[in-house]
Design an enzyme around this catalytic site. Structure first.
Site, short mmCIF file in Angstrom:
data_model
loop_
_atom_site.label_atom_id
_atom_site.label_comp_id
_atom_site.label_asym_id
_atom_site.label_seq_id
_atom_site.Cartn_x
_atom_site.Cartn_y
_atom_site.Cartn_z
N CYS A 116 -28.39 -6.84 12.31
CA CYS A 116 -28.92 -6.74 12.57
C CYS A 116 -30.00 -7.22 11.61
O CYS A 116 -32.00 -7.61 12.07
CB CYS A 116 -29.33 -4.68 11.89
N ARG A 174 -22.56 -5.68 10.59
CA ARG A 174 -22.85 -5.35 11.61
C ARG A 174 -24.85 -5.23 11.27
O ARG A 174 -25.38 -5.27 11.61
CB ARG A 174 -23.09 -3.28 12.45
N HIS A 176 0.55 4.82 -1.43
CA HIS A 176 0.54 6.09 -0.78
C HIS A 176 1.74 6.09 0.19
O HIS A 176 0.73 7.47 0.64
CB HIS A 176 -0.86 5.42 -0.42
N CYS A 217 -34.29 -0.54 9.97
CA CYS A 217 -33.42 0.01 10.36
C CYS A 217 -33.93 1.30 10.99
O CYS A 217 -33.55 1.88 12.48
CB CYS A 217 -32.75 0.93 10.01
N CYS A 267 1.09 -1.21 -0.27
CA CYS A 267 -0.39 0.50 -0.07
C CYS A 267 0.63 1.21 -0.25
O CYS A 267 0.56 1.87 -1.10
CB CYS A 267 -1.23 0.44 2.00
N CYS A 323 -35.49 1.07 14.79
CA CYS A 323 -34.46 1.38 16.44
C CYS A 323 -34.44 2.40 16.41
O CYS A 323 -33.91 3.32 17.29
CB CYS A 323 -33.89 0.23 16.07
#
Length: 287
Positions: free
Chosen positions: A248, A244, A107, A203, A103, A206
């Site tokens: 869910c 995540r 960069h 979504c 990388c 909640c």
């Protein structure tokens, strides 16, 4: 295991009751200030972007955590995610693939990537698609380095995204949703408000309708992604955004989508844009 019709019916009734059960009232966001390592001041509360309706203010998920969890994120020495970031820093300069590049070959020091995490997902004009930062990392690996792509939500990838987030901490999320990215954003918005699974939860149910309340033992936040990747105390590892999302959707008792799928990329663009103006915090500490 095969259930009889009576058991199946009971499960469906239970799912319906869970879907309609009210969450328990709990404290809203606290008034604490997040300053990491005593010098990186984070914006954890701000006015919502113009495209977000129904909120007077938006708050980082950090503001919904306990004092003990908050303290872990305020010092890199105490933040368990630091170990994963340090591992990625070692890989950053390590050559891989047929081109013999790392990388750093393109960069230089990772500090040159400050601000990159704040604008992803973003439209890639050359490829004609919205790309997550994971997609861009794998493109660099395969086309520039001649290396194998990493698993989308695997350890190497999530560690690297955490490294990129760490050099952008304190910078505001600034995800663009205009121009050709708009179509993907609209798909993500539709998904955000779509009810999934036996529990028929979206979504928004909640993170828009019930943020600040307690569900089971968890304090519901507004669901912003500015803190990802996040070290979760629940599974003691670094978690990607799509991991995540996957959890869910799965918890609604629905067939979920794969990390890196077009559905989750669209959802990530929409959810990230809801947090425009909050600081990049990743890697954060969450429940």
């Amino acid at each position: 295991m095969t259930f009889g019709p009576g058991i199946t019916g009971a499960l469906c009734v239970a799912a319906t009751l869970l879907a309609s059960a009210p969450v328990l009232a709990g404290p809203g966001p606290d008034d604490d200030e997040l300053v990491v390592n005593g010098k990186i001041v984070m914006v954890t509360e701000t006015s919502p972007p113009a495209h977000v309706e129904g909120f007077d203010r938006i708050w980082s998920g950090w503001r919904f955590r306990t004092d003990e969890t908050q303290a872990m994120q305020m010092d890199d020495f105490d933040n368990p995610a630091t170990l994963f970031v340090e591992a990625a820093a070692g890989v950053w300069s390590m050559a891989d693939g047929s081109a013999g590049k790392s990388c750093a070959s393109c960069h230089d020091d990772v500090s040159t990537m400050a601000g990159v995490k704040a604008v992803y997902p973003k439209w890639n004009r050359a490829e004609g698609e919205v790309r997550s930062i994971e997609m861009q990392v794998n493109d660099c690996r395969t086309t520039r380095m001649g290396a194998e792509a990493w698993q989308y939500d695997g350890g190497e990838m999530t560690n690297t995204v955490a490294l990129l987030a760490s050099v952008s901490r304190g910078m505001p999320v600034n995800v663009a949703i205009d121009g050709p990215a708009r179509e993907t954003w609209e798909r993500g918005r539709e998904m955000y408000y779509t009810r999934f699974g036996q529990l028929e939860l979206s979504c928004a149910n909640c993170h828009e309708d019930n943020y600040g309340n307690m569900i089971r033992a968890d304090h519901l936040s507004q669901g912003h992604t500015n803190g990802f990747p996040a070290y979760r105390l629940k599974n003691t590892r670094l978690n990607s955004v799509h991991s995540r999302f996957n959890g869910c959707v799965r918890d609604t008792r629905a067939h979920t989508f794969a990390p890196g799928s077009p559905e989750f990329v669209a959802l990530e663009l929409y959810v990230a844009s809801r947090g425009n103006g909050l600081s990049i915090e990743g890697p954060s500490v969450r429940n």
